[in-house]
Design a protein around this motif. Structure first.
Motif, mmCIF file in Angstrom:
data_model
loop_
_atom_site.group_PDB
_atom_site.id
_atom_site.type_symbol
_atom_site.label_atom_id
_atom_site.label_comp_id
_atom_site.label_asym_id
_atom_site.label_seq_id
_atom_site.Cartn_x
_atom_site.Cartn_y
_atom_site.Cartn_z
ATOM 1 N N PRO A 95 0.793 -1.231 0.000
ATOM 2 C CA PRO A 95 0.000 0.000 0.000
ATOM 3 C C PRO A 95 0.825 1.281 0.000
ATOM 4 C CG PRO A 95 0.093 -0.911 2.211
ATOM 5 C CD PRO A 95 0.847 -1.869 1.328
ATOM 6 N N ALA A 96 2.161 1.173 0.095
ATOM 7 C CA ALA A 96 2.975 2.385 0.237
ATOM 8 C C ALA A 96 3.534 2.883 -1.085
ATOM 9 C CB ALA A 96 4.124 2.124 1.211
ATOM 10 N N THR A 97 3.383 2.102 -2.145
ATOM 11 C CA THR A 97 3.974 2.488 -3.432
ATOM 12 C C THR A 97 3.198 3.665 -4.031
ATOM 13 O OG1 THR A 97 4.709 0.228 -3.701
ATOM 14 C CG2 THR A 97 4.645 1.573 -5.688
ATOM 15 N N LEU A 98 3.949 4.584 -4.643
ATOM 16 C CA LEU A 98 3.350 5.843 -5.124
ATOM 17 C C LEU A 98 3.598 6.006 -6.613
ATOM 18 C CD1 LEU A 98 4.775 8.181 -2.320
ATOM 19 C CD2 LEU A 98 2.455 7.238 -2.434
ATOM 20 N N LEU A 136 -2.109 11.827 -7.617
ATOM 21 C CA LEU A 136 -1.241 10.803 -7.031
ATOM 22 C C LEU A 136 -2.042 9.532 -6.756
ATOM 23 C CD1 LEU A 136 1.624 10.240 -5.811
ATOM 24 C CD2 LEU A 136 0.653 10.920 -3.609
ATOM 25 N N GLU A 160 1.518 16.259 -2.144
ATOM 26 C CA GLU A 160 0.403 16.671 -2.996
ATOM 27 C C GLU A 160 0.169 18.157 -2.753
ATOM 28 O OE1 GLU A 160 -2.898 13.657 -3.406
ATOM 29 O OE2 GLU A 160 -1.954 12.905 -1.587
ATOM 30 N N THR A 174 12.120 6.306 -7.617
ATOM 31 C CA THR A 174 12.951 5.776 -6.549
ATOM 32 C C THR A 174 12.932 4.255 -6.664
ATOM 33 O OG1 THR A 174 12.363 7.615 -5.088
ATOM 34 C CG2 THR A 174 13.276 5.638 -4.048
ATOM 35 N N ASP A 224 5.686 5.155 5.606
ATOM 36 C CA ASP A 224 5.688 3.696 5.631
ATOM 37 C C ASP A 224 6.574 3.149 6.750
ATOM 38 O OD1 ASP A 224 8.038 4.534 4.492
ATOM 39 O OD2 ASP A 224 8.097 2.960 2.972
ATOM 40 N N VAL A 260 7.011 12.727 -1.106
ATOM 41 C CA VAL A 260 6.089 13.141 -2.167
ATOM 42 C C VAL A 260 5.009 14.010 -1.538
ATOM 43 C CG1 VAL A 260 4.462 12.357 -3.926
ATOM 44 C CG2 VAL A 260 6.546 11.041 -3.484
ATOM 45 N N ARG A 268 14.437 0.411 -5.408
ATOM 46 C CA ARG A 268 15.078 -0.325 -4.316
ATOM 47 C C ARG A 268 15.197 -1.786 -4.722
ATOM 48 N NH1 ARG A 268 12.959 0.431 1.685
ATOM 49 N NH2 ARG A 268 11.080 -0.519 0.844
ATOM 50 N N HIS A 302 3.654 12.307 1.703
ATOM 51 C CA HIS A 302 3.908 10.861 1.745
ATOM 52 C C HIS A 302 5.410 10.641 1.881
ATOM 53 C CE1 HIS A 302 -0.216 10.034 0.192
ATOM 54 N NE2 HIS A 302 -0.028 11.225 -0.347
ATOM 55 N N GLY A 313 2.594 9.222 -9.409
ATOM 56 C CA GLY A 313 1.866 10.473 -9.617
ATOM 57 C C GLY A 313 2.155 11.089 -10.965
ATOM 58 N N THR A 316 12.387 9.412 0.357
ATOM 59 C CA THR A 316 11.692 10.097 -0.727
ATOM 60 C C THR A 316 10.437 10.719 -0.120
ATOM 61 O OG1 THR A 316 12.507 8.648 -2.474
ATOM 62 C CG2 THR A 316 10.416 9.759 -2.877
ATOM 63 N N VAL A 330 -1.962 5.988 -4.734
ATOM 64 C CA VAL A 330 -1.284 5.438 -3.569
ATOM 65 C C VAL A 330 -1.584 3.944 -3.469
ATOM 66 C CG1 VAL A 330 -1.001 5.594 -1.072
ATOM 67 C CG2 VAL A 330 -1.449 7.670 -2.409
ATOM 68 N N THR A 355 14.042 13.613 -3.235
ATOM 69 C CA THR A 355 14.900 12.650 -2.549
ATOM 70 C C THR A 355 15.749 13.433 -1.558
ATOM 71 O OG1 THR A 355 14.997 11.248 -4.518
ATOM 72 C CG2 THR A 355 16.699 10.904 -2.845
ATOM 73 N N LEU A 357 9.623 2.250 -5.913
ATOM 74 C CA LEU A 357 8.836 2.574 -4.714
ATOM 75 C C LEU A 357 7.969 3.804 -4.937
ATOM 76 C CD1 LEU A 357 11.515 2.324 -1.863
ATOM 77 C CD2 LEU A 357 10.004 0.546 -2.751
ATOM 78 N N ALA A 358 8.474 4.715 -5.748
ATOM 79 C CA ALA A 358 7.747 5.970 -5.981
ATOM 80 C C ALA A 358 8.114 6.467 -7.367
ATOM 81 C CB ALA A 358 8.120 7.020 -4.930
ATOM 82 N N LEU A 377 2.221 18.317 -7.793
ATOM 83 C CA LEU A 377 2.896 17.206 -7.143
ATOM 84 C C LEU A 377 4.380 17.540 -7.054
ATOM 85 C CD1 LEU A 377 1.985 14.329 -6.207
ATOM 86 C CD2 LEU A 377 2.856 13.494 -8.386
ATOM 87 N N ARG A 399 8.500 7.954 2.078
ATOM 88 C CA ARG A 399 8.992 6.589 1.922
ATOM 89 C C ARG A 399 10.380 6.560 2.527
ATOM 90 N NH1 ARG A 399 4.883 6.254 2.118
ATOM 91 N NH2 ARG A 399 3.251 5.857 0.618
#
Lengths: 506, 506
Positions: free
Chosen positions: A43-46, A53, B93, A107, B9, B91, A109, B79, A48, B89, A55, B107, A118-119, B103, B81
Motif C-alpha cells: 500500500p505504500a507504493t506511489l 497521485l 500533494e 525511486t 511507511d 512526495v 530499491r 507521503h 503520480g 523520498t 497510492v 529525494t 517505490l515511488a 505534485l 517513503r
C-alpha cells in the motif's frame, strides 16, 4: 533508448539499469503484468502525474489496466543518483514522439523481488489545450469591462451559450458542424463581462446537456481534478473541471436536473442552480425549458456570491429561512457512509424532519416531462442526424421519442401535485441534503453502474428542479477522501441569501 | 501546511519533516539563500519541472535567482517513503492557491550539512493555455480539408496572418485592441487548410516581428522547449515554441531578417525561409516588404517538405546545385566552438570556399533599408501610439524614424551591389553556414548581450534576406548540449530541392 546517455554520481549498482530499461520496454509495449512486477507490492507504493497521485500498488495497477498504454516516447538522458548498494533515484529526460519533453523520477530499491520502483513521478508534454475540457480558449477569448466586482476573473462558458463570433457546439460534433456563427452574446455571459469578468473559453458539456455523468464520447471525458480517474460530473463537466483545475475562476453553466450540482459535488466546488426564470436564458440551447436554469461553479464562495448578485440584479430577493430541514426518507435510500457523513455534518444545525412525500414517483414524472421537452426541442434534428449522439444519451433520446402526448400530460399533472406537496412540506425551511447520492464513480465504471448512480442522484436533485427553486452545492462533505456536496434548497429567489447563509456553515 | 497529513511507511527519521517544512516556508518566502542551503551542493543535484531538468546546484541556484518566487500553494498531504536512517523520498500533494493541483517529489539525504535535497521534481497546475506561446487556441480553431498530405496536422499561425473571424495582434496589445475581425483568410493559411492541416491556434510574435530574440514584454517570453531558461528565438517565437513543445506540427511564420531560421536554430527545429515572392503574402502584416517572406517550422523534415510543396504549387521549381560552399570570412567572426562544430559537420561535404565580399557593410545597408520600410509601414501608427512597443523594438523604431530619404536611397544602392556580389559568389553552389552565431542566449541575459547576439546572427541571416533566396535551417548541429541550426542557402525557387537535399545530410 539504447543510446540515451547515463549520468551517474557513483558506480551504478548492478542490475539497476537493466530493470530501468525493462520497465521502459514494458511501458512502451503496455505489458501491464511486467509493469506491475516492477513496482513494489503493498500500500505504500506511489505513482503520480498531472492527474494526481495514486497510492498503493493496487490503485496503480488498476490505473494501468484502464489506461490503454502510455504515449510513445524516447529517453533523451538518464541521471542516476546512487543512494546505496540497493537504492537509487533515477531521473529520465523524456522525448515524447508527439513532440515536447517530459520528465520521470523514480525511486528504485533492490529487495527479494529484485529492483522495484517505490515511488514514481511522471510529467508529460502538455497539449496546447486540453480538448477534454475546452473547445476554444483565448487570453482572453472575450475581454470584459475594465472594472467591476468580477474584474479579471476568467469564465469557462459551457458550450450551450451564444458568444458573438463563436458557434455553439452543445457537446455534439454534428451540431457544431452546422452551427452558425453567433451575432450576439447571451445575456448570462454579457452580465459577467459587464462585471469585469472575461471569457477564458468555451468548455465541454455532455451531449445536449442530457446527462449528469460528465462523459463525452466525442471529445473525451474531462478529468476530475480532485479524484484521479473519477468522472467529473455533468452535464457542466468542462466548466467544472476547468474551475477545479484552476484554469478558470467561474464556470458558467446550466442545471436542468442537476448539471451544476453534480459536478460541483464530484469536484469539491461551490455550485449554484438559480431560481428558474431568474436569469435570462436568451442565447442558450434548451434541454427541457420547464426546468432549465443558469448556474455557476466556483472555487470560492465569494466569487459565486458575486456571480449571483450581478446576474440577478433587478430580480426579487427573498430571504433564506432560518430553519433547516431534512427528509429522513431521502437519507434512507443512501449508502450508510454517505448518510452518516451527512448527518454528522448537519447535526449542529438541528434540522427539522420534513416529509415531502413520495420522491420516487415525482422523479418518474419529472423524467417523462424532461424527456418529452427534450424531444420537442431536439427530436427533429436528432431524427435527421440519427448517429449524432451516442450511448446513454442516445438511449434516453430513443425513449423520449416514444412518449406520447397523453403520457406527457399525465406526467405533468403528477408533477404539479408533487410540486405542491414539496412546497408545502418545505415552506419556511431550507432543505439540506447531499448534492449527489455518492462521490464520483470511476470513469471506467460500467454503464449500468453509472446509470444506478444517476438514478440515485436524480432522486435528490429533482426536488429543486421540480420546484424551480435555487439549490446551492457547498463543498463541505467528504466520503472516503472524495468530496461530496452539501446541498441547500431554498425558496424561490433566495439565491443570494443561500450563498450568504452557507458562509456560516464553513 | 501545519495541518497536512503525513503518511509514512516507517518511522520518519528525526529532522526530516522539519527540513521539509523549512524548505516549504523558504519557497513561499522566496528565501533563495535558505533554498540553496537545503539543496545538496555539487554538480549532481537535480531539479526538474515542465520546463526541463536543471543539473547541478549552480544551475538550480541561478534559476531560483531569476524566477522571482514560486506560485503560492498549500500542501494537501505528505507521503514519506523511508529509505534508511538518513534517506527518504518525500512526495507532496500540492494545492496551488490559484486552483488545480500539483505534485512534488524530493529525494532527501542527511549528511554533514543536515538534511538536503538530492533530486526534486515538481509538477504545477497547467493553465488553460500558455499565454506566452498562444493568443487563442481551438480543437481546432479552424478545421481543414478532410484529406490531403497534411491531414490532421495542427498549425500554429504567427499572429501576423489574417484568419477569417479572428483579429491580428502582431504581438502588440494596442494593435490587437484596434484590429478589425478579418473577413477572409490569408492564402498562406488557406493553402495549408486545403492540404488537410487544421489551425490549432494563433501564436505569439515579437512586437511587429521586429526582433529575432523571441521576447515579448506584454505576454511573456515563450519557453525554449530544448534549453530550459533560454530565449526561444524570434520573431516567430510562438509558432516555434508551440512546435517544439509538441502543441502543433507546423508553425506558419514569416522571415524578414531571420525570424524563421533563428527560432528553428535555438529550438532544434526544421525551418524554411522561402524564396521571396514565392508564397502569396495577402492577409499578412508587413515589416519590410523588400525582405518579408513566408516560412514554416516543423519537427519533421517530411512535414516541412509537404508545406513547401503544397504552398509553392504553381511556382517555378529550381534544382539545388550539387556543390556546397562556405564563406571562411563568415566563420572567422564566430566563437571558436561554433565554428569548430560547424566545420566538423560539413567537412565530409567537401565545400568550396567562396568570398561574397564584405558582409558587415551589406548588413549595415540591410538594416537601414529594413528600418526605413518598417517605418513606412508602421511609423504613422507608432507615432499615434508612442507607448505601444517597448525595449529594443522601440529603440529600433526610434532609429528608423530618423532615417531620411537620401540615407535610405544610398543604402538601397549599397544593397543592390551586395546582392550582385553575393549572387556571383554563390552561383552554382549551396551556401552552408550556421543558422545563428551561437545557441540561444539565456532569457535573463542583459539587453546588450542579446543585442550582440542579434548583430552576430544578422551577419549570417542577412545573406539570404538580401538575395531573396530560400534558406533552410536544419537541426543538425549541437554546441555545448544546445541545438544549433545548419543553414543551407540555395538559388531562388530551389525551396523544395533544399528540403529534399537536407535528407541526405541527416
Amino acid at each position: 533508448m539504447a543510446d540515451a546517455p547515463v549520468h551517474a554520481d557513483a558506480a551504478v549498482p548492478e542490475g539497476l539499469l537493466t530493470a530501468f530499461r525493462a520497465y521502459e520496454t514494458a511501458l512502451m509495449a503496455d505489458d501491464v503484468a511486467a509493469l506491475d512486477a516492477l513496482f513494489a507490492a503493498g500500500p505504500a507504493t506511489l505513482r503520480g502525474d498531472a492527474a494526481g497521485l495514486l497510492v498503493g500498488h493496487e490503485a496503480i495497477a488498476a490505473f494501468r489496466r484502464g489506461r490503454g498504454g502510455a504515449p510513445a516516447r524516447e529517453i533523451a538522458a538518464v541521471h542516476v543518483r546512487v543512494l546505496g548498494p540497493d537504492l537509487a533515484t533515477v531521473v529520465a529526460e523524456l522525448r515524447p514522439v508527439a513532440g515536447g519533453h517530459g520528465l520521470q523520477t523514480q525511486t528504485w530499491r533492490r529487495g527479494p523481488a529484485g529492483w522495484q520502483v517505490l515511488a514514481a513521478h511522471v510529467s508529460g508534454a502538455a497539449p496546447a489545450v486540453d480538448g477534454r475540457v475546452w473547445r476554444v480558449v483565448g487570453t482572453p477569448l472575450v475581454a470584459g469591462a475594465a472594472e467591476g466586482p468580477l474584474r479579471g476573473r476568467g469564465v469557462a462558458v459551457k458550450d450551450l451559450f451564444a458568444i458573438a463570433g463563436q458557434r455553439i457546439g452543445a457537446g455534439v460534433p454534428a451540431h457544431l458542424a452546422e452551427a452558425p456563427v453567433e451575432s450576439s452574446t447571451a445575456s448570462a455571459v454579457q452580465v459577467l463581462l459587464d462585471a469585469g469578468a472575461e471569457v477564458t473559453g468555451i468548455a465541454r458539456t455532455d451531449e445536449l446537456a442530457y446527462s449528469i455523468a460528465g462523459a463525452n464520447p466525442h471529445y473525451g471525458t474531462p478529468p476530475n481534478a480532485r479524484v484521479p480517474g473519477a468522472l467529473p460530473g455533468g452535464s457542466s463537466s468542462g466548466p467544472a473541471s476547468a474551475v477545479a483545475l484552476g484554469q478558470a475562476a467561474i464556470g458558467l453553466a446550466t442545471d436542468t436536473a442537476g448539471s451544476v450540482r453534480v459536478p460541483a459535488s464530484y469536484q469539491g466546488l461551490w455550485g449554484l442552480r438559480t431560481t428558474r426564470g431568474r436569469i435570462a436564458r436568451d442565447g442558450l440551447v434548451p434541454l427541457a425549458p420547464s426546468f432549465d436554469t443558469v448556474g455557476w461553479l466556483t472555487r470560492e464562495r465569494a466569487v459565486l456570491a458575486a456571480c449571483s448578485r450581478v446576474s440577478g440584479r433587478g430580480a426579487p430577493a427573498a430571504a433564506a429561512p432560518d430553519v433547516f430541514a431534512v427528509d429522513p426518507g431521502l437519507l434512507d435510500g443512501l449508502d450508510a457512509d454517505v448518510a452518516d457523513v451527512f448527518r454528522a455534518r448537519v447535526a449542529r444545525l438541528t434540522p427539522e424532519a420534513v416529509d415531502p412525500g413520495d420522491v420516487a414517483e415525482a422523479l418518474e414524472a419529472f423524467r417523462v416531462v424532461q424527456a418529452a421537452e427534450a424531444w420537442a426541442e431536439h427530436g427533429a434534428w436528432l431524427t435527421a442526424h440519427p448517429k449524432a449522439v451516442s450511448g446513454a444519451v442516445a438511449e434516453r433520446i430513443r425513449a423520449a421519442a416514444g412518449i406520447d402526448a397523453d403520457e406527457a400530460a399525465r406526467a405533468r399533472d403528477a408533477l404539479d401535485g408533487a410540486r405542491e406537496r414539496f412546497a408545502a412540506a418545505l415552506e419556511g425551511a431550507v432543505l439540506l441534503l447531499p448534492s449527489t447520492a455518492a462521490p464520483a464513480p470511476r470513469s471506467t465504471a460500467p454503464a449500468d453502474e453509472v446509470d444506478r448512480a444517476r438514478s440515485a442522484t436524480l432522486r435528490l436533485t429533482c426536488i429543486a428542479a421540480i420546484l424551480g427553486a435555487p439549490a446551492l452545492s457547498a463543498p463541505l462533505l467528504e466520503v472516503g477522501g472524495a468530496p461530496l456536496g452539501l446541498c441547500l434548497v431554498g425558496p424561490r429567489d433566495s439565491d443570494d441569501a443561500l450563498v450568504h447563509l452557507a458562509a456560516s456553515l464553513g
